[in-house]
Design a protein around this motif. Structure first.
Motif, PDB file in Angstrom:
ATOM      1  N   GLY A 114    -166.981 -20.817  -0.927  1.00  0.00           N
ATOM      2  CA  GLY A 114    -167.168 -22.538  -1.382  1.00  0.00           C
ATOM      3  C   GLY A 114    -166.849 -23.394  -0.419  1.00  0.00           C
ATOM      4  N   SER A 115    -165.726 -23.021   0.522  1.00  0.00           N
ATOM      5  CA  SER A 115    -165.200 -23.886   1.683  1.00  0.00           C
ATOM      6  C   SER A 115    -166.251 -23.933   3.022  1.00  0.00           C
ATOM      7  CB  SER A 115    -163.801 -23.409   2.120  1.00  0.00           C
ATOM      8  OG  SER A 115    -163.110 -23.534   0.863  1.00  0.00           O
ATOM      9  N   LYS A 116    -167.270 -23.188   2.872  1.00  0.00           N
ATOM     10  CA  LYS A 116    -168.303 -23.070   3.807  1.00  0.00           C
ATOM     11  C   LYS A 116    -167.684 -22.369   5.071  1.00  0.00           C
ATOM     12  CE  LYS A 116    -171.082 -26.845   2.425  1.00  0.00           C
ATOM     13  NZ  LYS A 116    -171.873 -28.144   2.880  1.00  0.00           N
ATOM     14  N   ASP A 117    -166.503 -21.558   4.894  1.00  0.00           N
ATOM     15  CA  ASP A 117    -165.907 -20.699   5.906  1.00  0.00           C
ATOM     16  C   ASP A 117    -166.760 -19.295   5.714  1.00  0.00           C
ATOM     17  OD1 ASP A 117    -164.299 -19.192   7.634  1.00  0.00           O
ATOM     18  OD2 ASP A 117    -162.658 -19.869   6.835  1.00  0.00           O
ATOM     19  N   TYR A 118    -167.937 -18.916   6.178  1.00  0.00           N
ATOM     20  CA  TYR A 118    -168.960 -18.207   6.060  1.00  0.00           C
ATOM     21  C   TYR A 118    -168.470 -16.871   6.735  1.00  0.00           C
ATOM     22  CZ  TYR A 118    -171.870 -21.791   4.287  1.00  0.00           C
ATOM     23  OH  TYR A 118    -172.222 -22.851   3.370  1.00  0.00           O
ATOM     24  N   ASN A 119    -167.759 -17.273   7.977  1.00  0.00           N
ATOM     25  CA  ASN A 119    -167.370 -15.778   8.530  1.00  0.00           C
ATOM     26  C   ASN A 119    -166.218 -15.236   7.783  1.00  0.00           C
ATOM     27  OD1 ASN A 119    -169.155 -15.679  10.868  1.00  0.00           O
ATOM     28  ND2 ASN A 119    -168.145 -17.544  11.902  1.00  0.00           N
ATOM     29  N   ARG A 120    -165.285 -16.092   7.421  1.00  0.00           N
ATOM     30  CA  ARG A 120    -164.064 -15.474   6.751  1.00  0.00           C
ATOM     31  C   ARG A 120    -164.769 -14.964   5.200  1.00  0.00           C
ATOM     32  NH1 ARG A 120    -159.814 -13.063   6.097  1.00  0.00           N
ATOM     33  NH2 ARG A 120    -158.211 -14.083   4.452  1.00  0.00           N
ATOM     34  N   ALA A 121    -165.767 -15.535   4.816  1.00  0.00           N
ATOM     35  CA  ALA A 121    -166.138 -14.811   3.521  1.00  0.00           C
ATOM     36  C   ALA A 121    -166.852 -13.653   3.803  1.00  0.00           C
ATOM     37  CB  ALA A 121    -167.217 -15.920   2.704  1.00  0.00           C
ATOM     38  N   ILE A 122    -167.786 -13.199   5.061  1.00  0.00           N
ATOM     39  CA  ILE A 122    -168.357 -12.166   5.211  1.00  0.00           C
ATOM     40  C   ILE A 122    -167.314 -11.213   5.426  1.00  0.00           C
ATOM     41  CG2 ILE A 122    -169.418 -11.160   7.321  1.00  0.00           C
ATOM     42  CD1 ILE A 122    -171.172 -13.971   7.334  1.00  0.00           C
ATOM     43  N   ASP A 123    -166.163 -11.179   6.211  1.00  0.00           N
ATOM     44  CA  ASP A 123    -165.144 -10.342   6.160  1.00  0.00           C
ATOM     45  C   ASP A 123    -164.501 -10.131   5.237  1.00  0.00           C
ATOM     46  OD1 ASP A 123    -163.139  -9.000   8.157  1.00  0.00           O
ATOM     47  OD2 ASP A 123    -161.712 -10.497   7.287  1.00  0.00           O
ATOM     48  N   LEU A 124    -164.261 -10.916   4.076  1.00  0.00           N
ATOM     49  CA  LEU A 124    -163.527 -10.575   2.817  1.00  0.00           C
ATOM     50  C   LEU A 124    -164.588  -9.749   2.133  1.00  0.00           C
ATOM     51  CD1 LEU A 124    -161.992 -13.870   2.239  1.00  0.00           C
ATOM     52  CD2 LEU A 124    -160.579 -11.922   2.585  1.00  0.00           C
ATOM     53  N   TYR A 125    -165.883 -10.098   1.938  1.00  0.00           N
ATOM     54  CA  TYR A 125    -166.684  -9.352   1.283  1.00  0.00           C
ATOM     55  C   TYR A 125    -166.984  -7.827   1.892  1.00  0.00           C
ATOM     56  CZ  TYR A 125    -168.199 -13.497  -1.372  1.00  0.00           C
ATOM     57  OH  TYR A 125    -168.276 -14.711  -2.097  1.00  0.00           O
ATOM     58  N   GLY A 126    -166.737  -7.766   3.355  1.00  0.00           N
ATOM     59  CA  GLY A 126    -166.847  -6.332   3.811  1.00  0.00           C
ATOM     60  C   GLY A 126    -165.654  -5.783   3.401  1.00  0.00           C
ATOM     61  N   GLN A 127    -164.435  -6.359   3.449  1.00  0.00           N
ATOM     62  CA  GLN A 127    -163.184  -5.399   3.068  1.00  0.00           C
ATOM     63  C   GLN A 127    -163.402  -4.901   1.404  1.00  0.00           C
ATOM     64  OE1 GLN A 127    -159.287  -6.622   4.038  1.00  0.00           O
ATOM     65  NE2 GLN A 127    -160.415  -8.446   5.188  1.00  0.00           N
ATOM     66  N   ALA A 128    -163.934  -5.833   0.435  1.00  0.00           N
ATOM     67  CA  ALA A 128    -164.335  -5.557  -0.791  1.00  0.00           C
ATOM     68  C   ALA A 128    -165.321  -4.513  -0.856  1.00  0.00           C
ATOM     69  CB  ALA A 128    -164.627  -6.828  -1.376  1.00  0.00           C
ATOM     70  N   LEU A 129    -166.067  -4.280   0.103  1.00  0.00           N
ATOM     71  CA  LEU A 129    -167.200  -2.966   0.000  1.00  0.00           C
ATOM     72  C   LEU A 129    -166.369  -1.862   0.448  1.00  0.00           C
ATOM     73  CD1 LEU A 129    -170.084  -5.158   1.202  1.00  0.00           C
ATOM     74  CD2 LEU A 129    -170.104  -3.950  -0.854  1.00  0.00           C
ATOM     75  N   LEU A 130    -165.589  -2.145   1.116  1.00  0.00           N
ATOM     76  CA  LEU A 130    -164.890  -0.570   1.594  1.00  0.00           C
ATOM     77  C   LEU A 130    -164.132   0.119   0.348  1.00  0.00           C
ATOM     78  CD1 LEU A 130    -163.109  -1.713   5.102  1.00  0.00           C
ATOM     79  CD2 LEU A 130    -165.294  -0.016   4.640  1.00  0.00           C
ATOM     80  N   CYS A 131    -163.637  -1.090  -0.559  1.00  0.00           N
ATOM     81  CA  CYS A 131    -162.795  -0.458  -1.683  1.00  0.00           C
ATOM     82  C   CYS A 131    -164.007  -0.181  -2.541  1.00  0.00           C
ATOM     83  CB  CYS A 131    -161.969  -1.694  -2.166  1.00  0.00           C
ATOM     84  SG  CYS A 131    -160.649  -2.221  -1.161  1.00  0.00           S
TER      85      CYS A 131
END
Length: 627
Positions: free
Chosen positions: A149-166
């Motif tokens: 939502g803040s258009k910090d797409y690289n940060r969002a990509i990293d966070l979704y990637g961590q979520a997918l590990l879980c």
């Protein structure tokens, strides 16, 4: 909602073979028949879908406005406003499809402080319990949504990637795809949405995201398949997806159509088509000096002109091919004298019939330049201008022809056809009547007048016109065929079939070697509509194709009959054949649009068996109420 009933049209280039740009009278007619009589019809975003017991059948929308009745200015404003609102809704829906879903209000997993977020990588995730993984995944997804939502797409990509590990969750993949989408990294969008769909193959948002990415990299057939699956899952309720299906069908068909046209051999269409065009001009004796009593060397230009005229009179595929070659050779040999303008006229006619409009126009220009009194050259050039979407030039040619001979009935007949195409039915009726006043023996002026009266809503006048035709032209099969079409449109099936049978009998008596197959095709449609008799309808179409293998109407009708029965693979072959038989780019695109829709249906059935089953249930359950 169903399409408007098809109204039969008379012989000649307008409106039978020269529809406005972006449409095809053949496909409009077939679509109208299918959607009127057998199927559940959905309309979304201008795309009409007919669901039968066999599955989903697509019919492209017609961009033409119905100009048969004038609309008040208030209605025009309303239409524009409605279109604008529809466009805004579609844009909002498309934007929604690109955003990760908002978190529920009660989500207590969303961290208040960034430092409280867990950090997960491949080395640490194995030590987490199932409950910890679930908790971490929810927190990381919520933080990813916030970063998106803040258009910090690289940060969002990293966070979704961590979520997918879980947790391997299709939503996490789809949300990460939305980030790649915002960064125009289409390969990554395709990679993540594919992962999401592998986990949930009915995930509409992921299908739409992948479809958009496919379209961005010109993988249009794959985009079409995804949007189609999305529409089926959503019950055809998503306007944006439906618009995308329509757009992609056209895009795929246009790309393939251009390739086909570039390699397409210029050849004559079916004898049925050629005959209908040629007989829209009044029969004339051969020009003086080309008659049988005149001695001519067959290897001279004039001799070849006479050979061409004789070959035309056979009304067969072989005869028309011989005529076309003879007219080409006549101009090559030259020494035509006063017949040079006529030679250019005839060569241009056959070039036009082959779909070679540019060379045909040059020939008609030359014919007019050499002999302006040959008004038929102006008329034929007008028909070419109309096919090239230049009605103003067509009107100018009719005016020029009238300046040469205001008493030529052919001019009024063909100008009436132009009015008919433009839905100016009152003016069309006047010109047909003028043509009749100048020459009452030309049957097609009477037939077209009756059709125009019918189109205007004057049913009684139309029926009376056809009854007079049967009285005054009792041995002309076309009268019975077109009258049968009007009866069929009124669902007077028994009477219509009797007229079609009469037309066939007359054709067999008059031309035993090659009959006009249109009455056979019309009878096939009548039997299907009346008795749902697929077997007899197919047999009649097959008979028509044995007589005239190049008949596009017979091919298209067979395709629709097969599609209505769920014989999708067989139907596809006929739609592809229809594209091969088409003369112009517009006709090819229309035929290919049907072929691509049918091919996509097959792919949906193979890739998503549950969706195919769902379509069958929809058609069987809802279709029963429409019979």
């Amino acid at each position: 909602m169903s399409a408007n009933p098809a109204v039969p049209v008379g012989p000649g280039p307008f409106p039978v073979t020269l529809p406005p740009v972006g449409s095809s009278s053949l496909w409009d007619r077939i679509s109208s028949w299918a959607s009127e009589h057998k199927g559940v019809v959905y309309t979304a975003a201008g795309l009409t879908l007919v669901v039968s017991a066999g599955g989903v059948i697509y019919y492209l929308s017609d961009d033409r406005k119905d100009t048969s009745e004038p609309s008040p200015s208030s209605n025009k404003k309303k239409t524009k406003r409605d279109k604008r609102r529809a466009k805004e809704r579609a844009e909002k829906e498309a934007a929604k499809e690109q955003e990760p879903a908002a978190e529920p209000k009660k989500a207590t997993v969303a961290p208040a402080v960034e430092d409280e977020l867990p950090h997960v990588d491949e080395s640490t995730v194995g030590s987490l319990s199932e409950e910890e993984r679930k908790d971490h995944a929810a927190k990381l997804k919520a933080a990813g949504n916030k970063a998106y939502g803040s258009k910090d797409y690289n940060r969002a990509i990293d966070l979704y990637g961590q979520a997918l590990l879980c947790k391997q969750d299709p939503v996490f993949y789809s949300n990460r795809a939305a980030c790649w989408n915002a960064m125009s990294n289409w390969d990554k969008v395709i990679e993540d949405t594919t992962a999401a769909i592998n986990l949930d193959n009915e995930y509409v948002k992921a299908l739409n995201r992948r479809a958009n990415a496919y379209e961005q990299v010109d993988r249009n057939s794959e985009a079409l398949l995804d949007y189609t699956a999305s529409c089926i899952i959503d019950g055809f309720r998503n306007e944006s997806s439906a618009q995308s299906v329509e757009r992609l069908l056209k895009k795929v068909a246009e790309a393939k159509g251009k390739a086909i046209l570039a390699q397409k051999e210029k050849k004559l269409p079916s004898p049925t088509f050629v005959t209908n065009y040629l007989q829209s001009f009044r029969p004339m004796p051969p020009p003086y000096g080309l008659d049988d009593d005149t001695k001519l060397d067959e290897e001279s230009g004039k001799g070849q002109l006479r050979i061409g005229l004789h070959a035309m009179s056979t009304k067969t595929a072989e005869g028309y091919a011989e005529a076309a070659a003879a007219f080409e050779k006549a101009l090559e040999l030259g020494d035509l004298g006063e017949h040079e303008s006529f030679a250019y006229n005839m060569r241009g006619t056959f070039r036009y019939l082959k779909g070679d409009n540019e060379d045909a126009l040059h020939d008609m220009d030359k014919s007019v330049e050499l002999q302006q009194s040959l008004t038929q050259s102006f008329i034929k050039r007008a028909s070419m201008h109309l096919e090239l979407a230049n009605p103003a030039a067509a009107e100018a040619d009719f005016e020029a022809a009238l300046a040469q001979n205001k008493d030529d009935p052919d001019i009024y007949y063909h100008r009436a056809q132009l009015h008919f195409i433009k839905a100016e039915f009152g003016e069309a009726a006047k010109d047909y009547q003028k043509s009749i006043d100048l020459d009452k023996d030309f049957i097609f002026s009477h037939i077209q007048l009756g059709v125009t009266q019918y189109k205007m809503g004057s049913i009684a006048s139309s029926m009376a016109t056809f009854r007079r035709c049967m009285k005054n032209f009792p041995q002309v099969p076309d009268v019975y065929n077109y009258y049968g079409e009007l009866l069929l449109d009124q669902q007077k099936y028994q009477e219509a079939i009797e007229k079609f049978d009469t037309a066939v009998e007359m054709e067999q008596q008059n031309k035993p070697l090659f009959i006009n197959v249109l009455p056979l095709i019309n009878k096939a449609l009548a039997l299907f509509q009346w008795k749902n008799d697929f077997a007899e309808a197919e047999q009649l179409c097959q008979k028509a194709l044995i007589i005239d293998p190049e008949c596009d109407i017979a091919v298209a009708t067979m395709a629709q009959l097969l599609l209505q029965q769920g014989k999708v693979t067989e139907a596809l072959k006929y739609f592809e054949r229809a594209a091969e038989l088409s003369r112009t780019e517009g006709e090819i695109v229309n035929a290919l649009s049907y072929a691509e829709a049918t091919r996509t249906q097959l792919e949906v059935q193979e890739k998503y068996p549950r969706l195919a089953s769902r379509l069958g249930q929809m058609g069987a359950g809802l279709g029963a109420g429409m019979r």
